[in-house]
Design a protein around this motif. Structure first.
Motif, mmCIF file in Angstrom:
data_model
loop_
_atom_site.group_PDB
_atom_site.id
_atom_site.type_symbol
_atom_site.label_atom_id
_atom_site.label_comp_id
_atom_site.label_asym_id
_atom_site.label_seq_id
_atom_site.Cartn_x
_atom_site.Cartn_y
_atom_site.Cartn_z
ATOM 1 N N LEU A 39 -12.502 9.042 2.486
ATOM 2 C CA LEU A 39 -11.170 8.865 1.870
ATOM 3 C C LEU A 39 -11.500 7.089 0.988
ATOM 4 O O LEU A 39 -11.107 7.207 -0.044
ATOM 5 C CB LEU A 39 -10.031 8.649 2.958
ATOM 6 C CG LEU A 39 -8.666 7.951 2.126
ATOM 7 C CD1 LEU A 39 -8.404 8.935 0.858
ATOM 8 C CD2 LEU A 39 -7.708 7.883 3.442
ATOM 9 N N LEU A 40 -12.105 6.385 1.862
ATOM 10 C CA LEU A 40 -11.841 5.004 1.359
ATOM 11 C C LEU A 40 -13.175 4.777 0.206
ATOM 12 O O LEU A 40 -12.748 4.240 -0.917
ATOM 13 C CB LEU A 40 -12.335 4.114 2.452
ATOM 14 C CG LEU A 40 -12.344 2.645 2.114
ATOM 15 C CD1 LEU A 40 -10.914 1.981 1.388
ATOM 16 C CD2 LEU A 40 -12.549 1.845 3.325
ATOM 17 N N GLN A 41 -14.123 5.604 0.512
ATOM 18 C CA GLN A 41 -15.286 5.532 -0.643
ATOM 19 C C GLN A 41 -14.630 6.616 -1.907
ATOM 20 O O GLN A 41 -14.867 6.117 -3.032
ATOM 21 C CB GLN A 41 -16.292 6.242 -0.240
ATOM 22 C CG GLN A 41 -17.254 5.157 0.755
ATOM 23 C CD GLN A 41 -18.729 5.807 0.807
ATOM 24 O OE1 GLN A 41 -19.403 6.206 -0.023
ATOM 25 N NE2 GLN A 41 -19.234 5.332 2.171
ATOM 26 N N THR A 42 -13.728 7.392 -1.646
ATOM 27 C CA THR A 42 -13.403 8.181 -3.081
ATOM 28 C C THR A 42 -12.186 7.330 -3.696
ATOM 29 O O THR A 42 -12.527 7.364 -4.737
ATOM 30 C CB THR A 42 -12.696 9.549 -2.356
ATOM 31 O OG1 THR A 42 -13.416 10.327 -1.647
ATOM 32 C CG2 THR A 42 -12.158 10.146 -3.668
ATOM 33 N N LEU A 43 -11.594 6.530 -2.890
ATOM 34 C CA LEU A 43 -10.429 5.620 -3.402
ATOM 35 C C LEU A 43 -11.269 4.469 -4.256
ATOM 36 O O LEU A 43 -10.902 4.075 -5.503
ATOM 37 C CB LEU A 43 -9.649 4.942 -2.527
ATOM 38 C CG LEU A 43 -8.676 3.924 -3.008
ATOM 39 C CD1 LEU A 43 -7.639 4.714 -3.773
ATOM 40 C CD2 LEU A 43 -7.954 3.248 -2.087
ATOM 41 N N ALA A 86 -2.520 10.014 -4.879
ATOM 42 C CA ALA A 86 -2.401 10.686 -3.434
ATOM 43 C C ALA A 86 -3.520 10.004 -2.410
ATOM 44 O O ALA A 86 -3.168 9.782 -1.294
ATOM 45 C CB ALA A 86 -2.744 12.236 -3.708
ATOM 46 N N LEU A 87 -4.484 9.248 -2.930
ATOM 47 C CA LEU A 87 -5.509 8.713 -2.080
ATOM 48 C C LEU A 87 -4.934 7.384 -1.761
ATOM 49 O O LEU A 87 -5.125 6.864 -0.732
ATOM 50 C CB LEU A 87 -6.763 8.155 -2.969
ATOM 51 C CG LEU A 87 -7.502 9.637 -3.829
ATOM 52 C CD1 LEU A 87 -8.542 8.868 -4.397
ATOM 53 C CD2 LEU A 87 -8.252 10.275 -2.538
ATOM 54 N N TRP A 88 -4.211 6.613 -2.416
ATOM 55 C CA TRP A 88 -3.361 5.376 -2.152
ATOM 56 C C TRP A 88 -2.600 5.640 -0.892
ATOM 57 O O TRP A 88 -2.637 5.019 0.283
ATOM 58 C CB TRP A 88 -2.936 4.777 -3.286
ATOM 59 C CG TRP A 88 -3.682 3.649 -4.092
ATOM 60 C CD1 TRP A 88 -4.038 4.058 -5.198
ATOM 61 C CD2 TRP A 88 -4.432 2.573 -3.380
ATOM 62 N NE1 TRP A 88 -4.982 2.885 -5.569
ATOM 63 C CE2 TRP A 88 -5.248 1.970 -4.505
ATOM 64 C CE3 TRP A 88 -4.212 1.769 -2.309
ATOM 65 C CZ2 TRP A 88 -5.611 0.850 -4.525
ATOM 66 C CZ3 TRP A 88 -4.839 0.843 -2.096
ATOM 67 C CH2 TRP A 88 -5.694 0.353 -3.370
ATOM 68 N N LEU A 89 -1.884 6.770 -1.086
ATOM 69 C CA LEU A 89 -0.905 7.081 -0.318
ATOM 70 C C LEU A 89 -1.498 7.383 1.275
ATOM 71 O O LEU A 89 -1.238 6.988 2.343
ATOM 72 C CB LEU A 89 0.051 8.331 -0.502
ATOM 73 C CG LEU A 89 0.958 7.965 -1.746
ATOM 74 C CD1 LEU A 89 1.698 9.347 -1.799
ATOM 75 C CD2 LEU A 89 2.135 6.798 -1.246
ATOM 76 N N GLU A 90 -2.683 8.022 1.250
ATOM 77 C CA GLU A 90 -3.632 8.417 2.518
ATOM 78 C C GLU A 90 -3.954 7.120 3.121
ATOM 79 O O GLU A 90 -4.036 6.852 4.254
ATOM 80 C CB GLU A 90 -4.491 9.411 2.273
ATOM 81 C CG GLU A 90 -4.045 10.766 1.752
ATOM 82 C CD GLU A 90 -3.557 11.477 3.080
ATOM 83 O OE1 GLU A 90 -3.978 10.963 4.101
ATOM 84 O OE2 GLU A 90 -3.264 12.723 2.801
ATOM 85 N N VAL A 91 -4.566 6.280 2.215
ATOM 86 C CA VAL A 91 -5.303 4.964 2.637
ATOM 87 C C VAL A 91 -4.185 3.975 3.427
ATOM 88 O O VAL A 91 -4.406 3.451 4.516
ATOM 89 C CB VAL A 91 -5.824 3.971 1.698
ATOM 90 C CG1 VAL A 91 -6.089 2.764 2.046
ATOM 91 C CG2 VAL A 91 -7.096 4.992 1.278
ATOM 92 N N TRP A 92 -2.985 3.858 2.525
ATOM 93 C CA TRP A 92 -1.869 3.300 3.207
ATOM 94 C C TRP A 92 -1.363 3.729 4.582
ATOM 95 O O TRP A 92 -1.208 2.806 5.539
ATOM 96 C CB TRP A 92 -0.689 3.270 2.391
ATOM 97 C CG TRP A 92 -0.946 2.039 1.222
ATOM 98 C CD1 TRP A 92 -1.832 1.198 1.092
ATOM 99 C CD2 TRP A 92 -0.013 2.109 -0.255
ATOM 100 N NE1 TRP A 92 -1.569 0.584 -0.178
ATOM 101 C CE2 TRP A 92 -0.751 1.128 -0.897
ATOM 102 C CE3 TRP A 92 0.770 2.967 -0.543
ATOM 103 C CZ2 TRP A 92 -0.243 0.966 -2.187
ATOM 104 C CZ3 TRP A 92 1.228 2.673 -1.994
ATOM 105 C CH2 TRP A 92 0.847 1.733 -2.721
#
Length: 186
Positions: A39-43, A86-92
């Motif tokens: 997730l973090l690397q994709t973001l 959607a990535l940001w929401l998952e990371v947060w």
């Protein structure tokens, strides 16, 4: 990015992702170790791509307000289920339980936007295009406004669309940064 936006990280399996991208789950785990790292690397990849667009927009030789409008346009999601958002929401969501290293990496991604916004504000103030404000404070508040409106937009809250959100942000900028403050309403 697309599969995380479609399914969310909780419903994502490395096997399912592997099938979608033509790799084994073991191969994915070799490179990413965990779904959180994936997730973090994709973001980070998404933000690098968007950062290049942002830097190009900010380098244009046009008024600061025009560049600010473009920065806002790049910042906000295109609409519900925007993959980058959607990535940001998952990371947060996951950052509340993350270690300091993960939160530091996340913060660096957020600060890239902040630094660019502060620099643009300072330039606009120096050129007399914006009224003098504390650029760092204004950037912090503006990003909080953008984040809040973006969340409403990306989750598809009824009555929230991109044009309405952009209108709220334009009003905020007009009222806060106009070189000549607006006359009070009587």
């Amino acid at each position: 990015m697309e599969i995380i936006a479609e399914r969310g990280l909780e419903r994502l399996t490395m096997a399912g992702l592997g099938c979608r991208v033509g790799m084994s789950s073991g191969h994915l785990l070799y490179y990413f170790k965990t779904k959180d790292e994936l997730l973090l690397q994709t973001l980070q990849w998404s933000e690098e791509r968007l950062g290049a667009e942002r830097r190009a927009a900010l380098a244009r030789q046009v008024p600061a307000r025009e560049r600010l409008d473009r920065l806002v346009d790049l910042y906000l999601p295109d609409g519900p289920r925007d993959p980058a958002w959607a990535l940001w929401l998952e990371v947060w969501n996951r950052s509340q339980n993350a270690d300091d290293e993960v939160r530091t990496r996340q913060l660096e991604l957020e600060l890239a936007w902040h630094r660019d916004l502060v620099a643009l504000l300072v330039e606009g103030i120096d050129r007399g295009e914006f009224r003098p404000v504390d650029a760092d404070r204004f950037a912090t508040r503006t990003r909080a406004l953008l984040d809040g409106l973006a969340v409403h937009l990306v989750v598809g809250l009824p009555g929230t669309d991109r044009e309405t959100v952009l209108g709220h942000v334009r009003d905020h900028v007009d009222q806060s940064l106009a070189a000549t403050p607006p006359s009070p309403v009587t």
